[in-house]
Design an enzyme around this catalytic site. Structure first.
Site, PDB file in Angstrom:
ATOM      1  N   ASP A 371       0.876  -1.172  -0.030  1.00  0.00           N
ATOM      2  CA  ASP A 371       0.145   0.038  -0.017  1.00  0.00           C
ATOM      3  C   ASP A 371       0.908   1.255  -0.220  1.00  0.00           C
ATOM      4  O   ASP A 371       2.102   1.238   0.420  1.00  0.00           O
ATOM      5  CB  ASP A 371      -0.814   0.169   1.403  1.00  0.00           C
ATOM      6  CG  ASP A 371      -1.867  -0.588   1.005  1.00  0.00           C
ATOM      7  OD1 ASP A 371      -2.318  -1.072   0.331  1.00  0.00           O
ATOM      8  OD2 ASP A 371      -2.611  -1.273   2.267  1.00  0.00           O
ATOM      9  N   ASP A 712      -5.015  -2.987   4.745  1.00  0.00           N
ATOM     10  CA  ASP A 712      -5.530  -2.577   6.114  1.00  0.00           C
ATOM     11  C   ASP A 712      -7.072  -2.736   6.117  1.00  0.00           C
ATOM     12  O   ASP A 712      -7.832  -2.820   6.980  1.00  0.00           O
ATOM     13  CB  ASP A 712      -5.063  -1.068   6.443  1.00  0.00           C
ATOM     14  CG  ASP A 712      -5.042  -0.241   5.271  1.00  0.00           C
ATOM     15  OD1 ASP A 712      -5.987  -0.502   4.274  1.00  0.00           O
ATOM     16  OD2 ASP A 712      -4.376   0.849   5.197  1.00  0.00           O
ATOM     17  N   ASP A 716      -9.354  -5.487   1.618  1.00  0.00           N
ATOM     18  CA  ASP A 716      -8.098  -6.195   1.438  1.00  0.00           C
ATOM     19  C   ASP A 716      -8.001  -7.542   1.946  1.00  0.00           C
ATOM     20  O   ASP A 716      -7.076  -8.535   1.307  1.00  0.00           O
ATOM     21  CB  ASP A 716      -6.920  -5.424   2.111  1.00  0.00           C
ATOM     22  CG  ASP A 716      -6.980  -4.214   1.538  1.00  0.00           C
ATOM     23  OD1 ASP A 716      -7.382  -3.988   0.480  1.00  0.00           O
ATOM     24  OD2 ASP A 716      -6.108  -3.407   2.249  1.00  0.00           O
TER      25      ASP A 716
END
Lengths: 1019, 290
Positions: A371, A712, A716
């Site tokens: 990310d 997070d 996901d």
């Protein structure tokens, strides 16, 4: 309803299983419209559907009924394997089955003997019992270790009980959120987590953060109108576990617990299959090798024994001995402990590992899909650049922002800083006087907070200054105006003018200006200065930064006297012909440790792919600044721009880097994605939805890569599950993500992943050493049985003594090897190839089995023959002595000197032989543990005393051996005797030879890399 | 597909296996080329030759440290064991009076066993020693080799000597002789200068009853001190082990009788729990008469 849900359920699950390679069209991923249509119902219809009243709420009784029907409003934890199954798995997995077979053979042997002779010796019965105890103990140990590491995470993910404000019986109650039921009317306000899926009934400026669900990082307005067919897009639905950022709203609960959108995704995640970890595959491979060796040697010698006219019963007992000697009973425990030690070490470095095996998986990672926000970046807006006096200045974006080195002497800066300070609604939360500025909590949106902190750092006490420049009136930022304005008294008592300050979108601000301040002087805004502004704006925007324009105006005293009453509604003050002062650009800057970590990854052969929901320009800028796109590599677009040719004409092979947006990804076929992943080393995926992460992960896995994925959000979790190692964020991560992940990053920092990788690689190396150490003595335990069968000598070592080596003397040294430091920079080599770089390769097996193992056996036999010789049985006499030696009624067996021995006297000598052989193996295992410290370097390069635990291990070997041979071991069944002191040293020459030989091996491997020796002898 | 293992058909497995055994492309046999195999074999040859040499060397050094005549240690031989002749499977002496083949073997064993005890051989090879005294032959600085042994004449066994004995040591008449011998232990001074003898008894009460009378040769089951100490087979070339013969006169027929004989000597313990043959011997005697 339930049928519909079942249908949906199966369609959702089948989606996941068939999704490999196929892009998930986002709309069909959640065919929510089929079951969630509450957003389209009117208030009346809703009231009817849920039997509630939007003003009075449910009655307490009705609520209790529904609660009893639907159960509490909580996500049910993912289905856990029952503890007993986990336990049993430990009992039958790996070598345990071989040991069970051994135990059963023992009992069969005893029963056969017993049926022939009621007074049969109990040895086999004992041995069978001991084997079962060993299996159960090691199983329990492994289970305990596993359970311990699971518990860490269990406590970690424990949900904090939350309360909800609910209207029931017309009154407001604060009840635990889990007691909410369908039809409840709840009130939410800024800061609350939405306690269930709710349909918004009324809203006052309510904004929610849906990022964990949809990946949109911008706050979303919530209102009571239907704005979209799709309930996920419609603004009148609030989703469970998302947070309300500001405003207030009331809503009706329309889904609770597992039936919420989040609940469905969470359970979807748990249905995505999780593959075996690489280390599990490796250990399985290793068990197969050892079991194969054990069983084949066992069978061969069973046949040989039968051919040599041994009784079948004896042959069975030999078989047991061979199996027992071959199985490294203590290894599973040693591996488990080593992994959990590493897991502990990693936890200290902020990587919390949920599954012990994931420790190593991290080490073999070849692609990291990371990310951006929070992982690569600091997750807070920060002032990056300033533009005034026609010049761009750089601000310090490091974590503490101490070094603001730009030119602060210009009068323009004085004006700009004043605007920045005054035209800002953000405030520090009170009571944080002792907290460093950067850590202070700010109330207000991210940009304003950044500006507040920036001015606090540069100018000091902002609040005090604001007080001096009392705010008279203000217009907050809104999306229509795109500017923010406030009017202040000045802090100069002689200057009675009001100061109007404004900030906003640069082009809108510029429109309102007629002059520009250069070096403190107002100058008319001519074409050249507009051009300068445009260039600066483009440049900063091109860096992916959010740019704000600032302007001001001193209101003339005569028109706006002291007592002038400003009115926001009528705007009775000028908002044009202002003076443009400067630009400030903001960015979420990379964490300062990340660039190094990315470089480390690159030298470690790990590809870092950025996956973000942000705009491609921002993503690319951050990727460049952290080195994910390295300084000299270009994307197709860059090349096109440089060569001034259309994008289509660029040779795609020339571009090392690629920035792919979610839209482009959506259009790609799996083959195209494969091509993209294979041909570009530096890839950034921007504007992607969390669901697309799964597509990317699958694409990477098709490249045979071991993929680590960070995440997070709840959405996901399928990707986290699918990845070889899912990494959830400890701070920003949702519980669902933490549950789905294999690892939790406590500080959300990308560089922690890299330290984790280092540890993972180290443990792989060290596991090799541990296994090599453990396997070696298996040959020294096996050969005695083979010689015993073939040459008919008295048995050199008993099964119990073997168990004492495997589970006694060898355990601590093998664990100590887990503390061994890396031999060279392990981050300078490529990730290991799943299929080629095996944990146990044939070099390791051959070197341990056929070289050091045989050497040890020879040393052991030397000790054995020595003990027999000094007591009267010379080696030549021992050959084929077995039938007489073991004959119970032969109580006058003659030795080499003419003395006669009773059966018991011989038995006792045999035990002394066991003890001598045991001690010899122990002594040589000391040499073995020392040589296993390194695989290629000299032990002296590694430092003989650097790893203290090795010496603890060696001490433990000696102490256990001393205890066993000094009386404790002479209790029946154990069959140890007291050994004369000098026989402890018989095997020392062999131990020294082992050490010297291994140093010689390493020397040649070091000096002739790539040679035949290197290929054959380096494991 | 990453998730699913490639399904391999049996044919493919066979092909792969064939390729592993002999890969015509790379000329590899079992994954190695010929030269690689040659290297490996050569290496292990050298390695094992080295190991053998090392083992031989260490063994040779070790054997140099031990004497040819006396073992370095006698840790397990503090108490000599007792043993019987004829030595039978499980120490069961079975005599079937109506079937001479049941005891013929015993008799042959005894004939062979007692042959060296023939008076003529003894007289030829061994000394007549002073009874009641150890026959010590110390080296006193000079190797005293070979050492002499004392005579134990077969005639000393009286009725059990088997000389001119038509009853074959009593086996044909159901009055068998069992010979008891004490294990040789080098430099062991049995009896510690006091007389010692062997006694026998039934193990349990009923055994005692069934055992009946027995006679011992030499009288009282005495073992004379002159047969000690033993100097080992290299030194004490013609050493003749003293014997005690027990002739069981009227053992109850068709019953298995447990007999235990032990030596009564000051320095020989006969109560070792773990070693059932330390200073004693237990055997079964059964005389069948149909």
């Amino acid at each position: 309803m339930s049928e519909a849900r079942l249908g949906l359920w199966s369609s959702m699950t089948s989606k996941v299983h068939s999704c490999s390679g196929i892009l998930w069209p986002e709309s069909s991923f959640f065919p929510l419209s089929q079951w969630l249509y509450d957003h389209r119902l009117s208030t009346k219809e809703l009231e009817e559907k849920y039997g509630t009243n939007i003003l009075q709420g449910l009655t307490n009784m009705r609520a209790a009924e529904i609660l009893a029907r639907d159960g509490p409003n909580v996500l049910s934890p993912p289905k856990e394997t029952p503890e007993i199954i986990k336990f049993l798995k430990q009992m039958i997995g790996g070598f345990s089955s071989l040991l069970w077979a051994g135990a059963v053979l023992c009992f069969i042997a005893y029963l056969i003997e017993f049926s022939k002779d009621k007074s049969a010796s109990l040895d086999n019965l004992y041995l069978g019992g001991v084997l079962i105890v060993v299996v159960i103990l090691t199983g329990m140990f492994a289970y305990y270790q596993e359970a311990k590491s699971t518990n860490i995470i269990a406590s970690f993910t424990k949900m904090i009980p939350r309360n909800a404000l609910v209207i029931r019986n017309g009154e407001k109650y604060e009840i635990p959120a889990e007691h909410l039921v369908l039809g409840d009317i709840v009130e939410i306000k800024g800061g609350d987590q939405i306690p269930a899926d709710i349909r918004i009934l009324t809203s006052q400026g309510c904004k929610v953060d849906n990022s964990s669900l949809t990946g949109e990082s911008e706050p979303q307005f919530r209102s009571c109108e239907v704005t979209h067919e799709n309930p996920l897009e419609s603004k009148n639905i609030g989703f469970y576990s998302t947070t309300c950022l500001e405003g207030t709203a009331t809503g009706m609960v329309i889904n609770t617990g597992d039936r919420t959108v989040i609940g469905r995704i969470a359970s979807l995640a748990s249905s995505v299959g999780h593959e075996k970890t690489p280390i599990a595959i490796e250990i399985e491979h290793f068990v197969h090798i050892v079991a194969g060796v054990a069983v084949s040697i066992g069978i061969v010698f069973f046949i040989i024994a039968i051919c040599m006219k041994y009784r079948v019963l004896d042959a069975v007992i030999f078989l047991i001995g061979i199996i027992l000697a071959n199985v490294p009973e203590g290894l599973v425990a040693a591996v488990t402990v080593s992994l959990s030690l590493t897991a502990k070490r990693m936890a200290k470095k902020n990587c919390l590992v949920k599954n012990l095996e994931a420790v190593e998986t991290l080490g073999s990672t070849s692609i990291i899909c990371s990310d951006k926000t929070g992982t690569l970046t600091q997750n807070r807006m920060t002032v990056a650049h300033l533009w005034f006096d026609n010049e761009i200045y750089q601000a310090d974006t490091s974590e503490n922002q101490k070094d603001q080195i730009f030119d602060q002497s210009s009068a323009t800066w004085t004006s700009l800083s004043k605007i920045v300070m005054l035209c800002n609604r953000a405030e520090f939360k009170s009571g944080q006087e002792s907290v460093p500025i950067m850590k202070k909590i700010v109330m207000g949106d991210a940009s304003e907070a950044a500006l507040l902190k920036f001015s606090e750092v540069v100018m000091g006490d902002v609040i005090e200054r604001r007080k001096k420049n009392r705010k008279v009136v203000e217009i907050p930022f809104n999306s229509v105006n795109k500017f923010q304005l406030s009017i202040h008294e000045t802090d100069d008592p002689n200057d009675k003018r009001f100061l109007l300050v404004m900030k906003g979108a640069p082009e809108r601000i510029l429109e309102k200006c007629s002059t520009i301040m250069i070096n403190g002087q107002e100058q008319p805004l001519d074409e050249s200065s507009v051009k300068a502004f445009q260039d600066a704006y483009m440049e900063l925007g091109g860096l992916g930064e959010r740019v704000l324009g600032f302007c001001h105006l001193y209101l003339p005293e005569d028109e706006f006297p002291d007592n002038y009453s400003f009115d926001v509604e009528s705007m009775n003050f000028p908002t044009s012909d202002l003076c443009f002062v400067g630009l400030i650009s903001l960015i979420d800057p990379p964490r300062s440790t990340v660039p190094d970590a990315v470089i480390k990854c690159r030298s470690a052969g790990i590809k870092v792919i950025m996956v973000t929901g942000d705009h491609p320009i921002t993503a690319k800028a951050i990727a460049r600044s952290v080195g994910i796109i390295s300084a000299n590599s270009e994307t197709v677009e860059d090349i096109a721009k440089r060569l001034k040719i259309p994008v289509e004409k660029v040779n795609k092979r020339e571009a090392k880097a690629a920035v792919v947006s979610g839209m482009e990804l959506k259009e790609m076929s799996p083959e195209q994605l494969d091509e993209l992943l294979a041909n570009h080393t530096e890839i950034v995926f921007a504007r992607t939805s969390p669901q697309q992460k799964l597509v990317i992960v699958e694409g990477c896995q098709r490249q045979n890569a071991i993929v680590a994925v960070t995440g997070d959000g709840v959405n996901d979790s399928p990707a986290l599950k699918k990845a070889d190692i899912g990494i959830a964020m400890g701070c920003a991560g949702s519980d669902a993500a933490k549950i789905a992940a294999d690892m939790v990053l406590l500080d959300d920092n990308f560089s922690s992943i890299v330290t984790g990788i280092e540890e993972g690689r180290l443990i792989f190396d060290n596991l090799k050493k541990i296994i090599a150490f453990t396997l070696t003595k298996n040959i020294a335990e096996l050969i005695p049985f083979l010689i015993f069968i073939i040459a008919g000598v008295p048995l050199p070592i008993g099964t119990i003594a073997i168990l004492f080596i495997d589970l006694g003397t060898d355990i601590i040294p093998s664990i100590a090897l887990a503390y061994e430091k890396a031999e060279s920079d392990i981050m300078n080599r490529k990730p290991r190839h799943k299929k080629k770089d095996r944990l146990v390769n044939h070099q390791l097996a051959l070197y341990s089995y056929l070289q050091i193992g045989i050497l040890q056996s020879v040393g052991g036999f030397f000790a054995y023959f020595t003990v027999y010789t000094v007591q009267g049985f010379k080696p030549d006499l021992l050959l084929y002595l077995r039938p007489l030696w073991e004959n119970d009624s032969l109580n006058d067996l003659e030795d080499s000197y003419g003395q006669e021995w009773t059966k018991y006297q011989r038995q006792y000598l045999e035990w002394t032989g066991y003890t001598a052989y045991f001690v010899a193996v122990m002594v040589q295992q000391i040499a073995d543990v020392i040589i296993r410290k390194t695989r290629i370097n000299s032990v002296f390069q590694q430092g003989l005393f650097r790893n203290k635990y090795i010496w603890v291990g060696i001490a433990s070997q000696i102490i256990i051996a001393v205890i066993l041979s000094s009386g404790f071991g002479s209790i029946p069944v154990l069959n140890f005797t007291t050994l004369r002191i000098q026989y402890w040293f018989v095997a020392v020459p062999y131990a020294i030879v082992i050490w010297l030989y291994d140093e010689f091996r390493k020397l040649l491997v070091r000096h002739y890399p790539g040679s035949w020796w290197d290929k054959t002898m380096y494991y | 597909m990453v998730t699913e293992k490639d399904k391999r058909t049996g044919g493919q497995v066979w092909e792969q296996w064939k390729e592993f055994v002999w890969n015509p492309r790379t000329h590899e046999f079992m994954g190695r080329t010929g030269s690689s195999w040659a290297f490996i074999i050569l290496f292990y040859l050298v390695f094992y030759v080295f190991l053998t040499a090392m083992f031989t060397l260490t063994m040779w050094v070790m054997l140099q440290t031990v004497s040819d005549h006396i073992p370095t240690y006698q840790d397990q031989l503090a108490t000599p064991g007792l043993m019987i002749r004829p030595k039978t499977e499980n120490l069961e002496v079975l005599v079937n009076l109506s079937d001479s083949s049941s005891w013929n073997e015993h008799v042959q064993i005894l004939d062979k066993f007692l042959e060296p005890y023939n008076d003529s051989i003894q007289a030829q090879k061994n000394d007549v020693c002073r009874p009641g005294h150890y026959y010590e032959q110390p080296d006193n600085g000079v190797l005293n080799y070979p050492k002499r042994a004392c005579q134990f004449n077969r005639t000393q066994l009286g009725d059990c000597s088997g000389l001119n004995d038509p009853t074959h040591y009593g086996y044909s008449t159901g009055q068998p002789c069992i010979f008891i011998k004490m294990n040789r232990v080098i430099n062991f001074y049995a009896g510690a200068n006091q007389t010692m003898n062997v006694t026998c008894a039934g193990k349990r009460n009923e055994d005692a009853k069934n055992l009946g009378d027995f006679t011992m040769f030499p009288a009282n089951g005495n073992i004379d001190l002159m047969y000690f100490p033993y100097y080992g087979k290299k030194f004490h070339v013609n050493y003749t082990q003293p014997l005690v013969a027990v002739k069981f006169m009227n053992v109850t027929r068709n019953v298995e009788v447990n007999v235990e004989c032990r030596i009564n000597a000051v320095n020989i313990a006969t109560n070792d729990e773990r070693d059932k043959f330390a200073g004693r011997v237990a055997f079964k005697l059964q005389i069948i008469k149909t």
